[in-house]
Write a protein that holds these residues in place. Structure first.
Motif, short mmCIF file in Angstrom:
data_model
loop_
_atom_site.label_atom_id
_atom_site.label_comp_id
_atom_site.label_asym_id
_atom_site.label_seq_id
_atom_site.Cartn_x
_atom_site.Cartn_y
_atom_site.Cartn_z
N HIS A 66 5.72 -5.89 -2.59
CA HIS A 66 6.44 -7.22 -3.08
C HIS A 66 6.54 -7.27 -4.49
N THR B 140 -0.68 -10.50 -1.03
CA THR B 140 -0.10 -9.96 0.29
C THR B 140 -0.83 -9.12 0.82
N ARG C 204 -5.13 -5.86 0.36
CA ARG C 204 -4.08 -7.02 0.01
C ARG C 204 -3.96 -6.46 -1.37
N CYS D 38 2.05 -2.40 -3.97
CA CYS D 38 2.39 -3.66 -3.15
C CYS D 38 4.06 -3.41 -3.19
N CYS E 77 -0.88 -10.56 -6.03
CA CYS E 77 -0.04 -11.57 -5.03
C CYS E 77 -0.70 -11.89 -4.04
#
Length: 271
Positions: free
Chosen positions: A170, A146, A140, A168, A144
């Motif tokens: 994102h 995610t 993850r 990430c 954040c």
């Protein structure tokens, strides 16, 4: 199975099975000792090879990742490769068979399986399990949160154990293992499940855990405070004074024999 064990251990297993046959709610906590029987080194084992000069506690922390993310990521990739070919042992399969038996026999017994381990050997064996310390095979975002699914890197569907840092999709921050590190809180839902199961069980079974890592180690005390019988399965029993029955042998030896004793006379069926 029982014929292969000592008379004393056989009697202890039969006594535990008698209690478990009529228990309505059973809570089981597994620790590193169960995975060690499948060849996975325990977290507190001395590091080897390239990692011999590092303490696991320094690598498994948010501070360590902030200081040297490449080092921490490389260590976890090494751990993943180490675990990748490991398979469930008889203890994992016995626990899965117990859950299956409850379902197929329409038993009124409730069994909650909780683990401190981050491997997926319980799942491989067929169990439904709650993970307190995360999942070694998941990632993850470090910022954040995610989830990050690493792409398959070959037509053979092989896992990529490369040590290059990932970002990430994102927010661009570094990807980290989905593990509970030192100083981090346990997953809220998982801990709630564990607390509820321990507080309301008739029997609490600790398998292959040192009972040293809190807050998970407090589950046995919570169960004992609410009147549960405590059973410990460990070849090296702990000094936990709240334990009622100690089965001092490997989980892979005890669990199949214990299961045999449990299913010879099933608990009452559901209405």
């Amino acid at each position: 199975m029982l014929a292969e064990l000592s008379a004393k251990l056989c009697a202890q297993i039969q006594g535990a099975a008698t209690i478990l046959r009529t228990a309505q709610r059973v809570c089981i906590l597994t620790g590193a000792g169960v995975s060690a029987e499948s060849g996975i080194p325990t977290f507190r084992d001395k590091q080897t090879g390239l990692w011999a000069h590092y303490n696991a506690e320094d690598l498994a922390s948010i501070d360590g990742f902030a200081r040297e993310p490449e080092l921490v990521w490389a260590w976890y990739q090494w751990r993943r490769e180490l675990v990748h070919d490991k398979t469930p042992n008889p203890a994992h399969y016995a626990l899965a068979r117990w859950q299956e038996h409850i379902t197929l026999s329409h038993s009124a017994q409730q069994l909650t399986l909780i683990t401190q381990n981050v491997d997926d050997l319980h799942e491989q064996a067929g169990s439904t399990v709650t993970h307190l310390h995360g999942h070694l095979n998941r990632n993850r975002c470090s910022q954040c949160d995610t989830p990050y699914n690493a792409p398959i890197v070959s037509t053979a569907h092989q896992v990529d154990f490369g040590v290059a840092l990932l970002n990430c999709d994102h927010c661009g921050s570094y990807i980290r293992p989905d593990i509970v590190w030192f100083g981090e809180a346990l997953p809220v839902d998982a801990w709630q499940t564990a607390e509820d199961a321990a507080a309301n069980c008739d029997v609490f079974i600790s398998i292959g855990t040192s009972s040293m890592v809190y807050p998970a180690a407090g589950l046995a005390h919570l169960a004992q405070q609410n009147g549960a019988t405590l059973i410990e399965i460990n070849p090296n029993p702990t000094s936990n004074t709240v334990v009622d029955i100690t089965l001092a042998a490997a989980a892979g030896v005890v669990m199949p024999a214990l299961l045999q004793g449990i299913i010879t006379s099933s608990p009452p069926s559901k209405d």
